[in-house]
Design a protein around this motif. Structure first.
Motif, PDB file in Angstrom:
ATOM      1  N   TRP A 245      93.330  37.215   2.062  1.00 34.86           N
ATOM      2  CA  TRP A 245      93.511  35.828   1.650  1.00 34.86           C
ATOM      3  C   TRP A 245      92.779  34.861   2.581  1.00 34.86           C
ATOM      4  N   VAL A 246      92.637  35.243   3.855  1.00 36.41           N
ATOM      5  CA  VAL A 246      91.933  34.377   4.808  1.00 36.41           C
ATOM      6  C   VAL A 246      90.473  34.225   4.385  1.00 36.41           C
ATOM      7  N   ILE A 247      89.882  35.300   3.923  1.00 31.83           N
ATOM      8  CA  ILE A 247      88.481  35.278   3.530  1.00 31.83           C
ATOM      9  C   ILE A 247      88.259  34.383   2.309  1.00 31.83           C
ATOM     10  N   ILE A 248      89.186  34.376   1.377  1.00 33.24           N
ATOM     11  CA  ILE A 248      88.983  33.595   0.161  1.00 33.24           C
ATOM     12  C   ILE A 248      89.467  32.145   0.289  1.00 33.24           C
ATOM     13  N   ALA A 249      90.118  31.805   1.385  1.00 34.55           N
ATOM     14  CA  ALA A 249      90.668  30.451   1.540  1.00 34.55           C
ATOM     15  C   ALA A 249      89.577  29.373   1.503  1.00 34.55           C
ATOM     16  N   PHE A 250      88.530  29.518   2.313  1.00 42.55           N
ATOM     17  CA  PHE A 250      87.491  28.486   2.340  1.00 42.55           C
ATOM     18  C   PHE A 250      86.776  28.334   0.995  1.00 42.55           C
ATOM     19  N   PRO A 251      86.354  29.416   0.330  1.00 42.62           N
ATOM     20  CA  PRO A 251      85.706  29.226  -0.972  1.00 42.62           C
ATOM     21  C   PRO A 251      86.594  28.526  -2.004  1.00 42.62           C
ATOM     22  N   ILE A 252      87.896  28.786  -1.965  1.00 45.09           N
ATOM     23  CA  ILE A 252      88.809  28.108  -2.893  1.00 45.09           C
ATOM     24  C   ILE A 252      88.839  26.611  -2.599  1.00 45.09           C
ATOM     25  N   VAL A 253      88.976  26.261  -1.325  1.00 45.77           N
ATOM     26  CA  VAL A 253      88.971  24.845  -0.936  1.00 45.77           C
ATOM     27  C   VAL A 253      87.623  24.208  -1.292  1.00 45.77           C
TER      28      VAL A 253
ATOM     29  N   GLY B 218      87.264  23.610  -5.067  1.00 47.24           N
ATOM     30  CA  GLY B 218      88.134  22.490  -5.443  1.00 47.24           C
ATOM     31  C   GLY B 218      87.518  21.162  -5.046  1.00 47.24           C
ATOM     32  N   TYR B 219      87.047  21.084  -3.807  1.00 46.21           N
ATOM     33  CA  TYR B 219      86.371  19.881  -3.300  1.00 46.21           C
ATOM     34  C   TYR B 219      85.169  19.549  -4.166  1.00 46.21           C
ATOM     35  N   THR B 220      84.363  20.557  -4.497  1.00 46.17           N
ATOM     36  CA  THR B 220      83.139  20.356  -5.266  1.00 46.17           C
ATOM     37  C   THR B 220      83.434  19.839  -6.670  1.00 46.17           C
TER      38      THR B 220
ATOM     39  N   LEU C 295      76.446  13.676   3.251  1.00 50.13           N
ATOM     40  CA  LEU C 295      77.598  14.400   2.717  1.00 50.13           C
ATOM     41  C   LEU C 295      77.154  15.405   1.654  1.00 50.13           C
ATOM     42  N   ASN C 296      76.170  15.032   0.843  1.00 47.88           N
ATOM     43  CA  ASN C 296      75.653  15.981  -0.149  1.00 47.88           C
ATOM     44  C   ASN C 296      75.074  17.211   0.529  1.00 47.88           C
ATOM     45  N   PHE C 297      74.355  17.018   1.624  1.00 47.22           N
ATOM     46  CA  PHE C 297      73.744  18.136   2.343  1.00 47.22           C
ATOM     47  C   PHE C 297      74.800  19.155   2.762  1.00 47.22           C
ATOM     48  N   PHE C 298      75.908  18.674   3.334  1.00 49.52           N
ATOM     49  CA  PHE C 298      76.957  19.583   3.786  1.00 49.52           C
ATOM     50  C   PHE C 298      77.911  19.989   2.665  1.00 49.52           C
ATOM     51  N   SER C 299      77.610  19.589   1.440  1.00 48.49           N
ATOM     52  CA  SER C 299      78.402  20.022   0.292  1.00 48.49           C
ATOM     53  C   SER C 299      77.857  21.293  -0.337  1.00 48.49           C
ATOM     54  N   PHE C 300      76.710  21.753   0.135  1.00 48.77           N
ATOM     55  CA  PHE C 300      76.158  23.026  -0.339  1.00 48.77           C
ATOM     56  C   PHE C 300      76.852  24.180   0.386  1.00 48.77           C
ATOM     57  N   PHE C 301      77.323  25.153  -0.365  1.00 49.02           N
ATOM     58  CA  PHE C 301      77.941  26.343   0.230  1.00 49.02           C
ATOM     59  C   PHE C 301      76.938  27.042   1.143  1.00 49.02           C
ATOM     60  N   THR C 302      75.673  27.022   0.757  1.00 48.36           N
ATOM     61  CA  THR C 302      74.613  27.620   1.574  1.00 48.36           C
ATOM     62  C   THR C 302      74.574  27.010   2.972  1.00 48.36           C
TER      63      THR C 302
ATOM     64  N   LEU D  40      83.805  34.581 -11.581  1.00 49.71           N
ATOM     65  CA  LEU D  40      82.871  35.662 -11.266  1.00 49.71           C
ATOM     66  C   LEU D  40      82.533  35.670  -9.773  1.00 49.71           C
ATOM     67  N   ILE D  41      82.217  34.523  -9.224  1.00 51.65           N
ATOM     68  CA  ILE D  41      81.870  34.445  -7.798  1.00 51.65           C
ATOM     69  C   ILE D  41      83.093  34.729  -6.934  1.00 51.65           C
ATOM     70  N   ALA D  42      84.266  34.316  -7.378  1.00 48.16           N
ATOM     71  CA  ALA D  42      85.494  34.637  -6.634  1.00 48.16           C
ATOM     72  C   ALA D  42      85.707  36.145  -6.583  1.00 48.16           C
ATOM     73  N   LEU D  43      85.454  36.827  -7.687  1.00 54.16           N
ATOM     74  CA  LEU D  43      85.573  38.291  -7.691  1.00 54.16           C
ATOM     75  C   LEU D  43      84.551  38.935  -6.758  1.00 54.16           C
ATOM     76  N   VAL D  44      83.358  38.371  -6.720  1.00 57.90           N
ATOM     77  CA  VAL D  44      82.330  38.877  -5.790  1.00 57.90           C
ATOM     78  C   VAL D  44      82.814  38.693  -4.354  1.00 57.90           C
ATOM     79  N   ILE D  45      83.338  37.521  -4.036  1.00 59.63           N
ATOM     80  CA  ILE D  45      83.807  37.243  -2.667  1.00 59.63           C
ATOM     81  C   ILE D  45      84.949  38.187  -2.290  1.00 59.63           C
ATOM     82  N   VAL D  46      85.892  38.377  -3.184  1.00 59.54           N
ATOM     83  CA  VAL D  46      87.002  39.290  -2.891  1.00 59.54           C
ATOM     84  C   VAL D  46      86.494  40.716  -2.721  1.00 59.54           C
ATOM     85  N   SER D  47      85.564  41.134  -3.555  1.00 61.98           N
ATOM     86  CA  SER D  47      85.017  42.491  -3.440  1.00 61.98           C
ATOM     87  C   SER D  47      84.253  42.699  -2.124  1.00 61.98           C
ATOM     88  N   ILE D  48      83.427  41.736  -1.776  1.00 57.98           N
ATOM     89  CA  ILE D  48      82.687  41.835  -0.516  1.00 57.98           C
ATOM     90  C   ILE D  48      83.647  41.800   0.663  1.00 57.98           C
TER      91      ILE D  48
END
Length: 170
Positions: free
Chosen positions: A106-114, A117-119, A2-9, A159-167
């Motif tokens: 909003w679709v693009i930012i949905a997974f990073p928000i979840v 939160g999970y993390t 579970l830790n392995f799949f908890s990395f965003f990478t 900061l990372i959320a702003l990067v994700i929204v910008s990209i």
């Protein structure tokens, strides 16, 4: 595991493999037509996550030592440099993509928000068996090791959320 799949990478690279395989099938089936809306939306999300993965690693994590034995030396370069560049080039030059409507950002930012939160919820509950301390996938998300605790964590998340929204908007 579970830790392995908890990395965003790991999540973003796994999604990349899936989206590239689906793209290969669509390339054969579509015969030059634009990609389906759902595929295009998911693909743009995955490309955004991969670019973010590359940026975050190279700006925040590159010089943090990892215990050898947990990773092979070249894996970080593949996961954090080669794969993000490949996905970006694929997005720019592969056929079929269409620009997304701004309302779909909003679709693009949905997974990073979840994911964040999970993390942050899981971190204090997931105890590292070697240290008996809470386990977080990245040091900048750990309030115990961040300079100003949760304030530093909030800064990096925003900061990372702003990067994700910008990209994603790009």
């Amino acid at each position: 595991m579970l830790n392995f799949f908890s990395f965003f990478t790991i999540d973003s690279n796994t999604a990349s493999v899936v989206i590239l395989l689906v793209g290969a099938v669509l390339l054969q089936v579509q015969k030059g037509k634009p990609d389906p809306f759902l595929y295009n939306t998911v693909r743009s999300s995955v490309v955004t996550y991969m670019i973010t993965t590359g940026l975050v690693y190279n700006l925040l994590l590159r010089n943090i030592p990892l215990p050898q034995g947990l990773t092979v030396p070249w894996s970080n370069e593949i996961l954090h440099v080669v794969a993000p560049i490949y996905l970006l080039l694929d997005w720019l030059f592969a056929p079929g993509r269409m620009p997304l409507n701004w309302k779909k950002l909003w679709v693009i930012i949905a997974f990073p928000i979840v994911w964040v939160g999970y993390t942050l919820i899981r971190g204090p509950l997931a105890i590292n068996s070697l240290t008996d301390l809470p386990w977080y996938p990245y040091p900048f998300l750990n309030p115990a090791t961040s300079a100003n605790g949760y304030l530093s964590v909030a800064f990096y998340v925003i900061l990372i959320a702003l990067v994700i929204v910008s990209i994603g908007a790009g």
